[in-house]
Motif scaffolding. Sequence first.
Motif, PDB file in Angstrom:
ATOM      1  N   GLY B  22     -72.991 -38.420  12.373  1.00 15.91           N
ATOM      2  CA  GLY B  22     -71.816 -39.995  11.687  1.00 15.91           C
ATOM      3  C   GLY B  22     -73.263 -41.072  11.240  1.00 15.91           C
ATOM      4  O   GLY B  22     -74.420 -40.720  11.607  1.00 15.91           O
ATOM      5  N   THR B  23     -72.477 -41.452  10.452  1.00 17.97           N
ATOM      6  CA  THR B  23     -73.817 -42.907   9.910  1.00 17.97           C
ATOM      7  C   THR B  23     -73.507 -43.921  10.865  1.00 17.97           C
ATOM      8  O   THR B  23     -72.434 -44.217  11.558  1.00 17.97           O
ATOM      9  N   ALA B  24     -74.197 -45.000  10.497  1.00 18.35           N
ATOM     10  CA  ALA B  24     -74.264 -46.414  11.211  1.00 18.35           C
ATOM     11  C   ALA B  24     -72.491 -46.801  10.333  1.00 18.35           C
ATOM     12  O   ALA B  24     -72.262 -47.316  11.160  1.00 18.35           O
ATOM     13  N   ASP B  25     -72.527 -47.071   9.774  1.00 21.70           N
ATOM     14  CA  ASP B  25     -71.269 -47.174   8.856  1.00 21.70           C
ATOM     15  C   ASP B  25     -70.206 -46.724   9.193  1.00 21.70           C
ATOM     16  O   ASP B  25     -68.963 -47.182   9.800  1.00 21.70           O
ATOM     17  N   GLU B  26     -70.211 -45.444   9.587  1.00 21.14           N
ATOM     18  CA  GLU B  26     -68.744 -44.749  10.084  1.00 21.14           C
ATOM     19  C   GLU B  26     -68.691 -44.997  11.917  1.00 21.14           C
ATOM     20  O   GLU B  26     -66.915 -45.445  11.996  1.00 21.14           O
ATOM     21  N   ILE B  27     -69.381 -45.374  12.715  1.00 22.52           N
ATOM     22  CA  ILE B  27     -70.069 -46.358  14.276  1.00 22.52           C
ATOM     23  C   ILE B  27     -68.811 -47.807  14.001  1.00 22.52           C
ATOM     24  O   ILE B  27     -68.294 -47.382  15.257  1.00 22.52           O
ATOM     25  N   VAL B  28     -69.902 -48.462  12.858  1.00 19.59           N
ATOM     26  CA  VAL B  28     -69.546 -49.668  12.539  1.00 19.59           C
ATOM     27  C   VAL B  28     -68.241 -49.874  12.608  1.00 19.59           C
ATOM     28  O   VAL B  28     -67.418 -51.301  12.986  1.00 19.59           O
ATOM     29  N   ALA B  29     -67.399 -48.672  12.426  1.00 19.11           N
ATOM     30  CA  ALA B  29     -65.734 -48.721  11.682  1.00 19.11           C
ATOM     31  C   ALA B  29     -64.465 -48.614  12.921  1.00 19.11           C
ATOM     32  O   ALA B  29     -63.545 -49.053  12.752  1.00 19.11           O
ATOM     33  N   LEU B  30     -65.615 -48.450  14.028  1.00 21.16           N
ATOM     34  CA  LEU B  30     -64.555 -48.275  15.526  1.00 21.16           C
ATOM     35  C   LEU B  30     -64.914 -49.405  16.052  1.00 21.16           C
ATOM     36  O   LEU B  30     -64.218 -50.090  16.693  1.00 21.16           O
ATOM     37  N   TYR B  31     -65.702 -50.440  15.460  1.00 18.76           N
ATOM     38  CA  TYR B  31     -65.811 -51.704  16.209  1.00 18.76           C
ATOM     39  C   TYR B  31     -65.274 -52.783  15.820  1.00 18.76           C
ATOM     40  O   TYR B  31     -65.242 -52.631  14.146  1.00 18.76           O
ATOM     41  N   ALA B  32     -64.298 -53.982  16.667  1.00 20.27           N
ATOM     42  CA  ALA B  32     -63.890 -55.124  16.001  1.00 20.27           C
ATOM     43  C   ALA B  32     -64.900 -55.839  14.989  1.00 20.27           C
ATOM     44  O   ALA B  32     -66.039 -55.467  15.645  1.00 20.27           O
TER      45      ALA B  32
END
Lengths: 124, 124
Positions: B22-32
């Motif tokens: 995935g992209t960094a943005d996709e991973i970050v979207a999993l985080y609060a």
Amino acid sequence: MAASADRIRQVVDDYIRLVGSGTADEIVALYAEDATVEDPVGTDVRTGHASIREFYATLEGLQQETRLVEARIAGGEASFLFEIITRAGDKTYTLSPIDAMTFDDDGRITTMRAYWSNDDMVVS
Amino acid sequence: MAASADRIRQVVDDYIRLVGSGTADEIVALYAEDATVEDPVGTDVRTGHASIREFYATLEGLQQETRLVEARIAGGEASFLFEIITRAGDKTYTLSPIDAMTFDDDGRITTMRAYWSNDDMVVS
């Protein structure tokens, strides 16, 4: 100075061995006096040797084998996957929790948290 | 109400998949929004989406595969062992950290702590 990774690894090995074949007193001796145990994560936290001894005393009568599967040590803390195999009658119960531990400077366990649920128990 | 074990398991699966491809943005979207990341345990804690995105952005260019090995979910928290296999030139680097995560009621990751050290890297 914080406990070394080698010292922590030794304590983890001792812990696994003693959960399999040690006494509650031997296990409790690995813990700092004011240590806490949360096993499994989400249940009441036990604090201090007396309460922790009570927890491990329930395991003393069981026929158990333990095996360390994988351990990771970082920043003076440890996390490890291990197996506890309990035989009772003609059944074998296998549980493989992931434990997280912190340590004091002498390598005594200060906190233990065990990640597992009943869904993870395998009966054969 | 706390996130269910099924929801947490889904987020862990998504996380493993996105760290691999995935992209960094996709991973970050999993985080609060105000989540923290400590990777590896013992290093500086990153707080918030911007700092967490920076962390995962360093992985974006790499040719990586990931695989969940074992996950345990308890008390609304998760701990899991997984593999990250990175190919660079004719070498393969395999790291298998144990991560611990907490979650908010919607199943967004609120804290991530990764247990591993350079000693755990296998080069082949």
